[in-house]
Design a protein around this motif. Structure first.
Motif, PDB file in Angstrom:
ATOM      1  N   GLY A   1       4.308  12.622 -11.089  1.00 48.09           N
ATOM      2  CA  GLY A   1       3.044  12.993 -11.715  1.00 48.09           C
ATOM      3  C   GLY A   1       1.824  12.428 -11.022  1.00 48.09           C
ATOM      4  N   ASP A   2       2.043  11.631  -9.973  1.00 46.11           N
ATOM      5  CA  ASP A   2       0.913  11.022  -9.270  1.00 46.11           C
ATOM      6  C   ASP A   2       0.127  12.070  -8.489  1.00 46.11           C
ATOM      7  N   SER A   3      -1.157  11.836  -8.354  1.00 44.23           N
ATOM      8  CA  SER A   3      -1.997  12.688  -7.513  1.00 44.23           C
ATOM      9  C   SER A   3      -1.792  12.293  -6.064  1.00 44.23           C
TER      10      SER A   3
ATOM     11  N   MET B   1      -3.947  10.864   3.381  1.00 40.60           N
ATOM     12  CA  MET B   1      -4.474  12.083   3.994  1.00 40.60           C
ATOM     13  C   MET B   1      -5.527  11.758   5.046  1.00 40.60           C
ATOM     14  N   ARG B   2      -5.221  10.780   5.873  1.00 42.42           N
ATOM     15  CA  ARG B   2      -6.110  10.382   6.963  1.00 42.42           C
ATOM     16  C   ARG B   2      -5.282  10.269   8.236  1.00 42.42           C
ATOM     17  N   GLY B   3      -5.942  10.354   9.363  1.00 44.31           N
ATOM     18  CA  GLY B   3      -5.260  10.189  10.640  1.00 44.31           C
ATOM     19  C   GLY B   3      -4.936  11.516  11.296  1.00 44.31           C
ATOM     20  N   GLU B   4      -4.318  11.421  12.462  1.00 44.17           N
ATOM     21  CA  GLU B   4      -3.988  12.582  13.284  1.00 44.17           C
ATOM     22  C   GLU B   4      -2.884  13.442  12.672  1.00 44.17           C
ATOM     23  N   PHE B   5      -1.921  12.802  12.023  1.00 45.57           N
ATOM     24  CA  PHE B   5      -0.771  13.508  11.463  1.00 45.57           C
ATOM     25  C   PHE B   5      -0.419  12.886  10.125  1.00 45.57           C
ATOM     26  N   TRP B   6      -0.367  13.714   9.103  1.00 45.89           N
ATOM     27  CA  TRP B   6       0.051  13.282   7.774  1.00 45.89           C
ATOM     28  C   TRP B   6       0.556  14.494   7.001  1.00 45.89           C
ATOM     29  N   THR B   7       1.357  14.246   6.017  1.00 45.20           N
ATOM     30  CA  THR B   7       1.816  15.321   5.141  1.00 45.20           C
ATOM     31  C   THR B   7       2.177  14.726   3.786  1.00 45.20           C
ATOM     32  N   VAL B   8       1.935  15.501   2.746  1.00 43.21           N
ATOM     33  CA  VAL B   8       2.272  15.109   1.381  1.00 43.21           C
ATOM     34  C   VAL B   8       3.109  16.238   0.780  1.00 43.21           C
ATOM     35  N   SER B   9       4.225  15.879   0.158  1.00 40.07           N
ATOM     36  CA  SER B   9       5.119  16.871  -0.457  1.00 40.07           C
ATOM     37  C   SER B   9       5.419  16.457  -1.889  1.00 40.07           C
ATOM     38  N   ARG B  10       5.442  17.447  -2.766  1.00 44.28           N
ATOM     39  CA  ARG B  10       5.770  17.175  -4.169  1.00 44.28           C
ATOM     40  C   ARG B  10       7.021  17.956  -4.564  1.00 44.28           C
ATOM     41  N   THR B  11       7.877  17.287  -5.321  1.00 46.08           N
ATOM     42  CA  THR B  11       9.000  17.947  -5.983  1.00 46.08           C
ATOM     43  C   THR B  11       8.930  17.566  -7.456  1.00 46.08           C
ATOM     44  N   THR B  12       9.864  18.030  -8.238  1.00 46.71           N
ATOM     45  CA  THR B  12       9.881  17.626  -9.644  1.00 46.71           C
ATOM     46  C   THR B  12      10.276  16.160  -9.803  1.00 46.71           C
ATOM     47  N   ASP B  13      10.835  15.559  -8.745  1.00 48.98           N
ATOM     48  CA  ASP B  13      11.318  14.178  -8.811  1.00 48.98           C
ATOM     49  C   ASP B  13      10.388  13.147  -8.185  1.00 48.98           C
ATOM     50  N   GLU B  14       9.509  13.576  -7.276  1.00 47.10           N
ATOM     51  CA  GLU B  14       8.708  12.597  -6.542  1.00 47.10           C
ATOM     52  C   GLU B  14       7.544  13.256  -5.817  1.00 47.10           C
ATOM     53  N   LEU B  15       6.639  12.398  -5.354  1.00 47.33           N
ATOM     54  CA  LEU B  15       5.597  12.780  -4.422  1.00 47.33           C
ATOM     55  C   LEU B  15       5.840  11.927  -3.181  1.00 47.33           C
ATOM     56  N   SER B  16       6.051  12.556  -2.039  1.00 46.53           N
ATOM     57  CA  SER B  16       6.289  11.828  -0.795  1.00 46.53           C
ATOM     58  C   SER B  16       5.075  11.961   0.099  1.00 46.53           C
ATOM     59  N   ALA B  17       4.743  10.882   0.772  1.00 45.46           N
ATOM     60  CA  ALA B  17       3.616  10.876   1.698  1.00 45.46           C
ATOM     61  C   ALA B  17       4.083  10.302   3.029  1.00 45.46           C
ATOM     62  N   LEU B  18       3.758  11.007   4.091  1.00 41.79           N
ATOM     63  CA  LEU B  18       4.036  10.538   5.452  1.00 41.79           C
ATOM     64  C   LEU B  18       2.688  10.386   6.138  1.00 41.79           C
ATOM     65  N   CYS B  19       2.415   9.183   6.630  1.00 43.35           N
ATOM     66  CA  CYS B  19       1.134   8.919   7.289  1.00 43.35           C
ATOM     67  C   CYS B  19       1.275   7.662   8.152  1.00 43.35           C
ATOM     68  N   ARG B  20       0.182   7.284   8.796  1.00 37.26           N
ATOM     69  CA  ARG B  20       0.182   6.046   9.583  1.00 37.26           C
ATOM     70  C   ARG B  20       0.518   4.866   8.667  1.00 37.26           C
ATOM     71  N   ALA B  21       1.345   3.978   9.156  1.00 41.59           N
ATOM     72  CA  ALA B  21       1.817   2.852   8.353  1.00 41.59           C
ATOM     73  C   ALA B  21       0.690   1.925   7.921  1.00 41.59           C
ATOM     74  N   ASP B  22      -0.326   1.769   8.754  1.00 44.83           N
ATOM     75  CA  ASP B  22      -1.412   0.839   8.420  1.00 44.83           C
ATOM     76  C   ASP B  22      -2.296   1.336   7.279  1.00 44.83           C
ATOM     77  N   LEU B  23      -2.124   2.559   6.833  1.00 46.15           N
ATOM     78  CA  LEU B  23      -2.919   3.116   5.744  1.00 46.15           C
ATOM     79  C   LEU B  23      -2.280   2.908   4.372  1.00 46.15           C
ATOM     80  N   VAL B  24      -1.002   2.559   4.337  1.00 44.38           N
ATOM     81  CA  VAL B  24      -0.259   2.470   3.074  1.00 44.38           C
ATOM     82  C   VAL B  24      -0.549   1.139   2.389  1.00 44.38           C
ATOM     83  N   PRO B  25      -1.004   1.181   1.127  1.00 41.81           N
ATOM     84  CA  PRO B  25      -1.223  -0.063   0.383  1.00 41.81           C
ATOM     85  C   PRO B  25       0.087  -0.831   0.191  1.00 41.81           C
ATOM     86  N   GLY B  26      -0.021  -2.132   0.060  1.00 44.10           N
ATOM     87  CA  GLY B  26       1.150  -2.997  -0.036  1.00 44.10           C
ATOM     88  C   GLY B  26       2.006  -2.805  -1.265  1.00 44.10           C
TER      89      GLY B  26
END
Length: 125
Positions: A20-22, A28-53
């Protein structure tokens, strides 16, 4: 099939958020990123330095971009990259877009992946 691939700069991470997360702005920053949603999860692929701890994530991915575009009717493009990596015991995370594909490998396996792909007839820039 002979393909050309490029190594994208930087380290990438795959993160899991709740279904249910937005989609987060940080993903959604950087040269390459993608966000995918299913009924089970929201997955985000992006530069590692952008991900909060505080986010469930797996860091340490290197990204390879296949030089496309490829017609949807063309078969075996991704398999020609994935099969040699599989045979060498190198795990992957793959993402496809309209024009091309991206294959991520663990950073510690990048040198071996480049060698294996070269031996399979591909060119890695």
């Amino acid at each position: 099939m002979t393909l050309t691939l490029s190594i994208l700069p930087g380290e990438y991470a795959v993160s899991r958020l709740g279904p249910g997360d937005s989609p987060p702005a940080w993903a959604m920053r950087g040269e390459f990123w993608t966000v995918s949603r299913t009924t089970d999860e929201l997955s985000a692929l992006c530069r590692a330095d952008l991900v909060p701890g505080d986010v469930q994530t797996q860091k340490g991915w290197a990204a390879l971009k296949l030089h496309g575009p490829f017609e949807f009717t063309l078969t075996g493009v991704l398999a020609s990259v994935l099969n040699p990596l599989k045979d060498a015991g190198i795990g992957i995370f793959a993402v496809s877009t309209f024009d091309t594909d991206y294959v991520l490998v663990a950073e510690e396996k990048l040198e071996a992946a480049v060698r294996v792909l070269g031996e399979a007839g591909h060119q890695v820039l």
